[in-house]
Write a protein that holds these residues in place. Structure first.
Motif, PDB file in Angstrom:
ATOM      1  N   VAL A 103      45.987 -19.822  27.858  1.00  0.00           N
ATOM      2  CA  VAL A 103      46.110 -19.922  29.314  1.00  0.00           C
ATOM      3  C   VAL A 103      44.764 -20.383  29.884  1.00  0.00           C
ATOM      4  O   VAL A 103      43.772 -20.480  29.164  1.00  0.00           O
ATOM      5  N   GLY A 104      44.755 -20.664  31.171  1.00  0.00           N
ATOM      6  CA  GLY A 104      43.502 -21.048  31.815  1.00  0.00           C
ATOM      7  C   GLY A 104      43.061 -22.453  31.469  1.00  0.00           C
ATOM      8  O   GLY A 104      41.883 -22.785  31.592  1.00  0.00           O
ATOM      9  N   ILE A 105      43.978 -23.267  31.030  1.00  0.00           N
ATOM     10  CA  ILE A 105      43.678 -24.667  30.730  1.00  0.00           C
ATOM     11  C   ILE A 105      44.974 -25.442  30.957  1.00  0.00           C
ATOM     12  O   ILE A 105      46.063 -24.914  30.756  1.00  0.00           O
ATOM     13  N   GLU A 106      44.849 -26.660  31.400  1.00  0.00           N
ATOM     14  CA  GLU A 106      46.046 -27.494  31.581  1.00  0.00           C
ATOM     15  C   GLU A 106      46.770 -27.678  30.253  1.00  0.00           C
ATOM     16  O   GLU A 106      46.114 -27.936  29.241  1.00  0.00           O
ATOM     17  N   PRO A 107      48.078 -27.559  30.239  1.00  0.00           N
ATOM     18  CA  PRO A 107      48.810 -27.750  28.974  1.00  0.00           C
ATOM     19  C   PRO A 107      48.890 -29.233  28.625  1.00  0.00           C
ATOM     20  O   PRO A 107      49.953 -29.837  28.611  1.00  0.00           O
ATOM     21  N   ASP A 108      47.746 -29.802  28.363  1.00  0.00           N
ATOM     22  CA  ASP A 108      47.627 -31.236  28.130  1.00  0.00           C
ATOM     23  C   ASP A 108      46.975 -31.442  26.762  1.00  0.00           C
ATOM     24  O   ASP A 108      45.858 -30.975  26.523  1.00  0.00           O
ATOM     25  N   PRO A 109      47.679 -32.136  25.851  1.00  0.00           N
ATOM     26  CA  PRO A 109      47.126 -32.301  24.499  1.00  0.00           C
ATOM     27  C   PRO A 109      45.787 -33.035  24.485  1.00  0.00           C
ATOM     28  O   PRO A 109      45.061 -32.964  23.488  1.00  0.00           O
ATOM     29  N   LYS A 110      45.447 -33.726  25.579  1.00  0.00           N
ATOM     30  CA  LYS A 110      44.148 -34.412  25.613  1.00  0.00           C
ATOM     31  C   LYS A 110      43.016 -33.422  25.917  1.00  0.00           C
ATOM     32  O   LYS A 110      41.847 -33.708  25.663  1.00  0.00           O
ATOM     33  N   LYS A 111      43.360 -32.267  26.501  1.00  0.00           N
ATOM     34  CA  LYS A 111      42.314 -31.303  26.885  1.00  0.00           C
ATOM     35  C   LYS A 111      42.147 -30.178  25.866  1.00  0.00           C
ATOM     36  O   LYS A 111      41.128 -29.517  25.834  1.00  0.00           O
ATOM     37  N   ILE A 112      43.195 -29.946  25.090  1.00  0.00           N
ATOM     38  CA  ILE A 112      43.174 -28.816  24.165  1.00  0.00           C
ATOM     39  C   ILE A 112      42.769 -29.322  22.786  1.00  0.00           C
ATOM     40  O   ILE A 112      43.279 -30.339  22.325  1.00  0.00           O
ATOM     41  N   ARG A 113      41.834 -28.646  22.176  1.00  0.00           N
ATOM     42  CA  ARG A 113      41.338 -29.073  20.870  1.00  0.00           C
ATOM     43  C   ARG A 113      41.433 -27.937  19.872  1.00  0.00           C
ATOM     44  O   ARG A 113      41.042 -26.816  20.187  1.00  0.00           O
ATOM     45  N   CYS A 114      41.886 -28.244  18.682  1.00  0.00           N
ATOM     46  CA  CYS A 114      41.842 -27.244  17.625  1.00  0.00           C
ATOM     47  C   CYS A 114      40.387 -26.867  17.384  1.00  0.00           C
ATOM     48  O   CYS A 114      39.490 -27.699  17.546  1.00  0.00           O
ATOM     49  N   ASP A 115      40.175 -25.615  17.045  1.00  0.00           N
ATOM     50  CA  ASP A 115      38.841 -25.043  16.802  1.00  0.00           C
ATOM     51  C   ASP A 115      38.058 -24.772  18.078  1.00  0.00           C
ATOM     52  O   ASP A 115      36.915 -24.341  18.012  1.00  0.00           O
ATOM     53  N   MET A 116      38.645 -25.031  19.246  1.00  0.00           N
ATOM     54  CA  MET A 116      37.900 -24.690  20.463  1.00  0.00           C
ATOM     55  C   MET A 116      37.765 -23.177  20.554  1.00  0.00           C
ATOM     56  O   MET A 116      38.659 -22.428  20.174  1.00  0.00           O
ATOM     57  N   PRO A 117      36.589 -22.692  21.007  1.00  0.00           N
ATOM     58  CA  PRO A 117      36.395 -21.246  21.107  1.00  0.00           C
ATOM     59  C   PRO A 117      37.256 -20.649  22.224  1.00  0.00           C
ATOM     60  O   PRO A 117      37.370 -21.242  23.302  1.00  0.00           O
ATOM     61  N   VAL A 118      37.850 -19.520  21.932  1.00  0.00           N
ATOM     62  CA  VAL A 118      38.721 -18.855  22.903  1.00  0.00           C
ATOM     63  C   VAL A 118      38.347 -17.372  22.974  1.00  0.00           C
ATOM     64  O   VAL A 118      37.674 -16.846  22.092  1.00  0.00           O
ATOM     65  N   GLU A 119      38.780 -16.742  24.062  1.00  0.00           N
ATOM     66  CA  GLU A 119      38.556 -15.303  24.214  1.00  0.00           C
ATOM     67  C   GLU A 119      39.821 -14.670  24.789  1.00  0.00           C
ATOM     68  O   GLU A 119      40.612 -15.322  25.471  1.00  0.00           O
ATOM     69  N   VAL A 120      39.964 -13.388  24.514  1.00  0.00           N
ATOM     70  CA  VAL A 120      41.182 -12.700  24.901  1.00  0.00           C
ATOM     71  C   VAL A 120      41.190 -12.403  26.405  1.00  0.00           C
ATOM     72  O   VAL A 120      40.136 -12.194  27.017  1.00  0.00           O
ATOM     73  N   VAL A 121      42.359 -12.449  27.003  1.00  0.00           N
ATOM     74  CA  VAL A 121      42.586 -11.904  28.349  1.00  0.00           C
ATOM     75  C   VAL A 121      43.808 -10.996  28.231  1.00  0.00           C
ATOM     76  O   VAL A 121      44.701 -11.253  27.426  1.00  0.00           O
ATOM     77  N   PHE A 122      43.795  -9.932  29.018  1.00  0.00           N
ATOM     78  CA  PHE A 122      44.863  -8.953  28.898  1.00  0.00           C
ATOM     79  C   PHE A 122      45.834  -9.119  30.051  1.00  0.00           C
ATOM     80  O   PHE A 122      45.431  -9.147  31.208  1.00  0.00           O
ATOM     81  N   GLU A 123      47.102  -9.258  29.716  1.00  0.00           N
ATOM     82  CA  GLU A 123      48.107  -9.443  30.757  1.00  0.00           C
ATOM     83  C   GLU A 123      49.093  -8.288  30.719  1.00  0.00           C
ATOM     84  O   GLU A 123      49.913  -8.170  29.806  1.00  0.00           O
TER      85      GLU A 123
END
Ligand SMILES: [Zn+2]
Length: 141
Positions: A103-123
């Motif tokens: 979440v917190g990023i456009e669901p666009d394959p041009k913006k999302i990269r494998c190996d990008m650092p991520v962190e947890v958010v609690f919903e």
């Protein structure tokens, strides 16, 4: 409140510390006391060495995006998150991989990269269930 997602029911005894942790905004992982390796999902035997000596610890909540797909429609009627959404396999810093949403990023394959650092958010979903979702670490880039 209308639920957007199917929730686990019942919560199995071996997964209880996981769900209790999430209620307190902690990502808890099971770890084997015999071989010291963390794993996910929770179970009674270590998937690496089959020992039955399991402990729990709080994970950092950091990891990287191992793989992802963008869902443009839901096939499960109980899953009402508005598409498109990002189905993500997260590789946690501690080793285990878990399926979640990015979440917190456009669901666009041009913006999302494998190996990008991520962190947890609690919903929080209900008083009992909080889910761990993930967002790009340090905000979207
Ligand atoms: Zn083990």
């Amino acid at each position: 409140m209308d639920l957007e997602r199917p929730l686990p029911q019942p919560i199995t005894p071996e997964a209880k510390p996981y769900w209790e942790g999430l209620r307190e905004q902690k990502l808890m992982l099971p770890r084997c006391r015999a071989c010291r390796r963390a794993f996910f999902y929770p179970r009674v035997l270590c998937p690496h060495c089959h020992a039955a000596d399991i402990e729990w610890f709080q994970a950092s909540g950091r990891g990287k995006l191992h793989s992802f797909e963008i869902g443009y429609q839901s096939f499960n009627k109980a899953f009402k998150v508005k598409p498109p959404f990002v189905l993500a396999m997260i590789e946690l810093e501690e080793g285990p991989r878990m399926m979640s949403n990015l979440v917190g990023i456009e669901p666009d394959p041009k913006k999302i990269r494998c190996d990008m650092p991520v962190e947890v958010v609690f919903e929080k979903q209900t008083d009992e269930i909080t889910l761990p979702l993930f967002r790009p670490a340090g905000g979207a880039r």
